[in-house]
Design a protein around this motif. Sequence first.
Motif, short mmCIF file in Angstrom:
data_model
loop_
_atom_site.label_atom_id
_atom_site.label_comp_id
_atom_site.label_asym_id
_atom_site.label_seq_id
_atom_site.Cartn_x
_atom_site.Cartn_y
_atom_site.Cartn_z
N VAL A 165 -24.09 -11.27 7.92
CA VAL A 165 -23.40 -10.02 7.58
C VAL A 165 -24.02 -9.70 6.17
O VAL A 165 -24.18 -8.39 6.01
N THR A 166 -24.48 -10.41 5.33
CA THR A 166 -25.17 -9.95 4.14
C THR A 166 -26.53 -9.51 4.47
O THR A 166 -27.09 -8.49 3.90
N VAL A 167 -27.39 -9.78 5.35
CA VAL A 167 -28.77 -9.34 5.47
C VAL A 167 -28.48 -8.11 6.22
O VAL A 167 -29.16 -7.12 6.16
N THR A 168 -27.65 -8.12 7.24
CA THR A 168 -27.30 -6.97 7.94
C THR A 168 -27.02 -5.74 7.07
O THR A 168 -27.15 -4.58 7.16
N SER A 169 -26.00 -5.95 6.11
CA SER A 169 -25.63 -4.99 5.21
C SER A 169 -26.44 -4.48 4.34
O SER A 169 -26.69 -3.14 4.23
N TRP A 170 -27.23 -5.37 3.83
CA TRP A 170 -28.47 -4.78 3.09
C TRP A 170 -29.27 -4.27 3.58
O TRP A 170 -29.89 -3.03 3.20
N ALA A 171 -29.76 -4.76 4.88
CA ALA A 171 -30.79 -3.91 5.82
C ALA A 171 -30.35 -2.32 6.23
O ALA A 171 -31.19 -1.67 5.89
N VAL A 172 -29.08 -2.28 6.66
CA VAL A 172 -28.69 -1.06 6.88
C VAL A 172 -28.64 -0.12 5.76
O VAL A 172 -28.82 1.19 5.72
N ALA A 173 -27.96 -0.79 4.61
CA ALA A 173 -28.07 0.10 3.28
C ALA A 173 -29.25 0.52 2.93
O ALA A 173 -29.64 1.80 2.71
N LEU A 174 -30.12 -0.60 2.78
CA LEU A 174 -31.49 0.02 2.08
C LEU A 174 -32.31 1.07 3.32
O LEU A 174 -33.03 1.89 2.76
N GLY A 175 -32.16 0.49 4.73
CA GLY A 175 -32.87 1.48 5.55
C GLY A 175 -32.54 2.65 5.77
O GLY A 175 -33.23 3.69 5.72
N GLY A 176 -31.13 2.73 5.55
CA GLY A 176 -30.87 4.26 5.74
C GLY A 176 -30.99 5.16 4.38
O GLY A 176 -31.40 6.35 4.55
N LEU A 177 -30.76 4.61 3.42
CA LEU A 177 -31.20 5.41 2.15
C LEU A 177 -32.57 5.51 2.05
O LEU A 177 -32.88 6.66 1.40
N THR A 178 -33.54 4.79 2.40
CA THR A 178 -34.89 5.02 2.53
C THR A 178 -35.41 5.41 3.84
O THR A 178 -36.80 5.59 3.92
N TYR A 179 -34.58 5.95 4.79
CA TYR A 179 -35.14 6.28 5.91
C TYR A 179 -36.10 7.55 5.96
O TYR A 179 -37.19 7.70 6.76
N GLY A 180 -35.68 8.51 4.98
CA GLY A 180 -36.67 9.83 4.88
C GLY A 180 -38.08 9.10 4.37
O GLY A 180 -39.05 10.32 4.50
N LEU A 181 -38.42 8.16 3.83
CA LEU A 181 -39.64 7.78 3.53
C LEU A 181 -40.40 7.31 4.60
O LEU A 181 -42.00 7.24 4.29
N TRP A 182 -39.90 6.79 5.88
CA TRP A 182 -40.81 6.45 6.66
C TRP A 182 -40.52 7.06 8.15
O TRP A 182 -40.93 6.23 9.23
N ASP A 183 -39.74 7.81 8.01
CA ASP A 183 -39.37 8.62 9.54
C ASP A 183 -40.65 8.94 10.04
O ASP A 183 -40.71 8.95 11.59
N TRP A 184 -41.73 9.50 9.43
CA TRP A 184 -42.91 10.06 10.00
C TRP A 184 -43.62 8.74 10.71
O TRP A 184 -44.27 9.19 11.80
N ALA A 185 -43.40 7.64 10.42
CA ALA A 185 -44.06 6.49 11.07
C ALA A 185 -43.54 6.21 12.39
O ALA A 185 -44.12 5.39 13.15
N LEU A 186 -42.27 6.68 12.71
CA LEU A 186 -41.54 6.29 13.81
C LEU A 186 -42.25 7.28 15.02
O LEU A 186 -42.38 8.10 15.20
N PRO A 187 -42.08 6.55 16.48
CA PRO A 187 -42.54 7.33 17.49
C PRO A 187 -41.60 8.71 17.73
O PRO A 187 -40.54 8.49 17.50
N ASP A 188 -42.47 9.69 18.10
CA ASP A 188 -41.70 10.99 18.46
C ASP A 188 -41.14 11.13 19.81
O ASP A 188 -41.97 10.82 20.57
#
Length: 438
Positions: A141-164
């Motif tokens: 629960v701790t790792v998942t909560s931290w991962a989703v929170a940090l990943g969502g808030l910083t998604y704009g910084l690495w969206d370009w690296a994902l497959p389109d």
Amino acid sequence: MITDTAVLPTTSVPAPLPVDRRQGRFRQLAVDTGYALAGFPAGVAAFVVVVTGLAVGTGLLVVWVGVAVLAATLLAARGFATAERAWLPAVLGEAVPRPVYRRAEGRPVRRLITPLRDPQSWLDALHAVLRLPFVILSFTVTVTSWAVALGGLTYGLWDWALPDASRDPGNTDLLELLGFESTAFRRIALYALIGLVFALLLPFVVRAVALLQAGFGRVLLTSRAATQAEIGRLAGGRDAAVAAEAVALRRLERDIHDGPQQRLVRLGMDLARAQRQLDRDPDAARETLGEAAGLARETLEELRALSRGIAPPVLADRGLAAALAALAARSPVPVDLAVDLPTERLAPVTENTAYFVVSEALANVAKHSGATACRVEVTCTGTRLRVVVEDDGSGGAVAAPGHGLAGLADRLQAVDGVLVVDSPRGGPTRLTGDLPCA
């Protein structure tokens, strides 16, 4: 100056600093996260070591090697339990008692099996086995909560690296799975919103799983310690009561021996002398009898004074307030008495103890302090009775175990009370007793 008492050190308490609640929440979040992350490998290691050790030790019991393996396993479980207890105060926000393990004594074989005879060692092993689901849940629960929170808030910084999806038709993001058209702005906005929600819930979620894991640990690792502490407290109170009564009896014996007993011996001698003088010198016999009558009155007054020091009749008949008023009136040092007690009578043991504290304190003020005034304050607030005796004497109280007011600490401890003495050199001296009202 109040002497003959165990002086407890007093320290000045600094003014509390303003607390930043946000800083406290962030610190608690860091503690809970570290507890969950560190608890997972420790919990897995404890499970593997203890389960393996118990299985191997039980299987080898037929050749006695299993005894040593089981003892080593329980010692390893004790180590894991000690590490877990070190985390509990920070996570729970309160001190936790530490159990007292059975000491290894006797012959080598008996020393070897000491862990097997210690109930807390088996509780440590049980904790190591049953703890695994809690650490897995807390870690996940701790790792998942931290991962989703940090990943969502910083998604704009690495969206370009994902497959389109336009270049890879097999790639589908969350928006497309929900049936909406996917654009970079929409994806960033959606994931940022999800990350924000998880970030807001993160302290509460991590706190909940940390408390669940720590609460389980407290039940198995500290409950017996709390029982041991309570037994120790009761045993200390019993020993204190025995010591206080022994001191009181020794003092009463000394006072009777030095006072009434000597007077009674002299009274017997005077009566025997008067009997011999009665025939040959009636006037001398009459004079001797007069001296004997005066001595008898002095002895009676001294016996009454001793009885008042133990438990005066006014205390039993009219209560603590009236007994303290009579005590203050007899004091050679002027006493300012302030009593605030409920209308109903207190428990007899409480009244007797409070009376004894004030009586002993005033006696020492008169004998040793050189004070010109004294204040006695007795108040009952809630479930506690507070007794304060303060004088303007020279201060500098010293410890003299086994004499005078030293018995007050034992007497108060016997009724779950405490005694604090503040007596700097030059005065004033302040004696404070705190004990249950009931």
